[in-house]
Design a protein around this motif. Structure first.
Motif, PDB file in Angstrom:
ATOM      1  N   ASN A  16       0.806  -1.144   0.157  1.00  0.00           N
ATOM      2  CA  ASN A  16      -0.114  -0.139   0.086  1.00  0.00           C
ATOM      3  C   ASN A  16       0.715   1.023   0.409  1.00  0.00           C
ATOM      4  O   ASN A  16       0.561   1.902  -0.707  1.00  0.00           O
ATOM      5  CB  ASN A  16      -0.870   0.010   1.214  1.00  0.00           C
ATOM      6  CG  ASN A  16      -1.743   1.256   1.026  1.00  0.00           C
ATOM      7  OD1 ASN A  16      -1.268   2.547   1.496  1.00  0.00           O
ATOM      8  ND2 ASN A  16      -2.673   0.746   0.529  1.00  0.00           N
ATOM      9  N   LEU A  17       1.941   1.390   0.712  1.00  0.00           N
ATOM     10  CA  LEU A  17       2.685   2.220   0.820  1.00  0.00           C
ATOM     11  C   LEU A  17       3.404   2.715  -0.330  1.00  0.00           C
ATOM     12  O   LEU A  17       3.311   3.281  -0.875  1.00  0.00           O
ATOM     13  CB  LEU A  17       3.515   2.204   2.085  1.00  0.00           C
ATOM     14  CG  LEU A  17       3.081   2.165   3.245  1.00  0.00           C
ATOM     15  CD1 LEU A  17       4.521   2.339   4.674  1.00  0.00           C
ATOM     16  CD2 LEU A  17       2.385   4.272   3.693  1.00  0.00           C
ATOM     17  N   ASN A  46       0.951   3.618  -3.138  1.00  0.00           N
ATOM     18  CA  ASN A  46       0.407   5.205  -2.457  1.00  0.00           C
ATOM     19  C   ASN A  46       1.387   6.393  -3.547  1.00  0.00           C
ATOM     20  O   ASN A  46       1.369   7.430  -4.176  1.00  0.00           O
ATOM     21  CB  ASN A  46       0.446   6.000  -1.563  1.00  0.00           C
ATOM     22  CG  ASN A  46      -1.270   5.667  -1.166  1.00  0.00           C
ATOM     23  OD1 ASN A  46      -2.037   5.136  -1.799  1.00  0.00           O
ATOM     24  ND2 ASN A  46      -0.989   5.944   0.193  1.00  0.00           N
ATOM     25  N   HIS A  55      10.707   3.904   6.101  1.00  0.00           N
ATOM     26  CA  HIS A  55      10.535   4.974   5.381  1.00  0.00           C
ATOM     27  C   HIS A  55       9.982   4.677   4.196  1.00  0.00           C
ATOM     28  O   HIS A  55      10.948   3.758   3.522  1.00  0.00           O
ATOM     29  CB  HIS A  55      11.201   6.621   5.818  1.00  0.00           C
ATOM     30  CG  HIS A  55      12.491   6.603   5.288  1.00  0.00           C
ATOM     31  ND1 HIS A  55      14.173   6.424   5.457  1.00  0.00           N
ATOM     32  CD2 HIS A  55      12.456   6.631   3.356  1.00  0.00           C
ATOM     33  CE1 HIS A  55      14.453   6.569   4.622  1.00  0.00           C
ATOM     34  NE2 HIS A  55      13.668   6.720   3.683  1.00  0.00           N
ATOM     35  N   LEU A 115      -4.702   4.048   4.065  1.00  0.00           N
ATOM     36  CA  LEU A 115      -4.124   4.357   5.255  1.00  0.00           C
ATOM     37  C   LEU A 115      -3.632   4.013   6.325  1.00  0.00           C
ATOM     38  O   LEU A 115      -3.619   3.578   7.025  1.00  0.00           O
ATOM     39  CB  LEU A 115      -3.245   5.406   4.931  1.00  0.00           C
ATOM     40  CG  LEU A 115      -2.860   6.070   3.689  1.00  0.00           C
ATOM     41  CD1 LEU A 115      -2.149   7.923   3.181  1.00  0.00           C
ATOM     42  CD2 LEU A 115      -1.335   5.240   4.489  1.00  0.00           C
ATOM     43  N   VAL A 137      -3.095   0.312   6.706  1.00  0.00           N
ATOM     44  CA  VAL A 137      -1.816   0.762   7.053  1.00  0.00           C
ATOM     45  C   VAL A 137      -1.107   0.769   8.113  1.00  0.00           C
ATOM     46  O   VAL A 137      -0.047  -0.605   9.213  1.00  0.00           O
ATOM     47  CB  VAL A 137      -0.670   1.174   6.256  1.00  0.00           C
ATOM     48  CG1 VAL A 137       0.645   1.622   6.575  1.00  0.00           C
ATOM     49  CG2 VAL A 137      -0.689   1.023   4.358  1.00  0.00           C
ATOM     50  N   ALA A 147       3.498  11.220   8.957  1.00  0.00           N
ATOM     51  CA  ALA A 147       3.662  11.155   8.405  1.00  0.00           C
ATOM     52  C   ALA A 147       4.737  12.563   7.952  1.00  0.00           C
ATOM     53  O   ALA A 147       4.627  13.333   8.616  1.00  0.00           O
ATOM     54  CB  ALA A 147       2.765  11.141   7.380  1.00  0.00           C
ATOM     55  N   PHE A 151       6.699   8.502   4.881  1.00  0.00           N
ATOM     56  CA  PHE A 151       5.813   8.665   5.544  1.00  0.00           C
ATOM     57  C   PHE A 151       6.989   7.273   6.333  1.00  0.00           C
ATOM     58  O   PHE A 151       7.349   6.508   5.853  1.00  0.00           O
ATOM     59  CB  PHE A 151       4.728   6.594   4.796  1.00  0.00           C
ATOM     60  CG  PHE A 151       3.424   7.593   4.461  1.00  0.00           C
ATOM     61  CD1 PHE A 151       2.231   7.754   5.229  1.00  0.00           C
ATOM     62  CD2 PHE A 151       3.691   7.949   3.004  1.00  0.00           C
ATOM     63  CE1 PHE A 151       1.387   8.739   4.734  1.00  0.00           C
ATOM     64  CE2 PHE A 151       2.641   9.211   2.748  1.00  0.00           C
ATOM     65  CZ  PHE A 151       1.288   9.205   4.004  1.00  0.00           C
TER      66      PHE A 151
END
Length: 111
Positions: A4-5, A8, A35, A71, A74, A87, A97
């Motif tokens: 997901n991170l 995005n 990160h 998010l 997450v 974030a 993030f």
């Protein structure tokens, strides 16, 4: 969670002529931090309280697709594993993030 991170980061850098996405690690006190950073659309930190809330979007759907649950999911995963997530961002300057996870418990000894 990483899917997901990274997804995005990919989505929000899609309009950049030279997209940059970085995955890394660091330290904050005794904790190891990780990160995902990009140079994409970014967001106003004044709206950061909505960032991890389900169905709250910081960009309009016609600008960037999505449902607003990624998010939130997450954050739930990170918290369930005893970590935290936050974030840093600015409009048109990308987003980073950060998250922590506790050290893994030692596994069984090898035979």
């Amino acid at each position: 969670m990483l899917d997901n991170l990274l997804g995005n980061a990919w989505k929000f850098t899609s309009k950049q002529p030279a997209a940059r996405i970085e995955v890394g690690r660091g330290e904050a006190g005794d904790a190891i931090t990780y990160h995902v950073r990009d140079n994409g659309a970014g967001f106003d930190m004044a709206l950061a309280d909505k960032l991890f809330a389900p169905f709250k979007r910081l960009h309009i759907a016609s600008e960037f697709a999505g449902t607003g649950v990624g998010l939130a999911t997450v954050q739930r995963i990170v918290r369930r594993h005893g970590g935290r997530i936050w974030a840093e961002s600015a409009p048109s300057r990308g987003a980073t993030f950060h998250f922590t996870l506790p050290p893994a418990a030692p596994g069984p000894a090898a035979p």
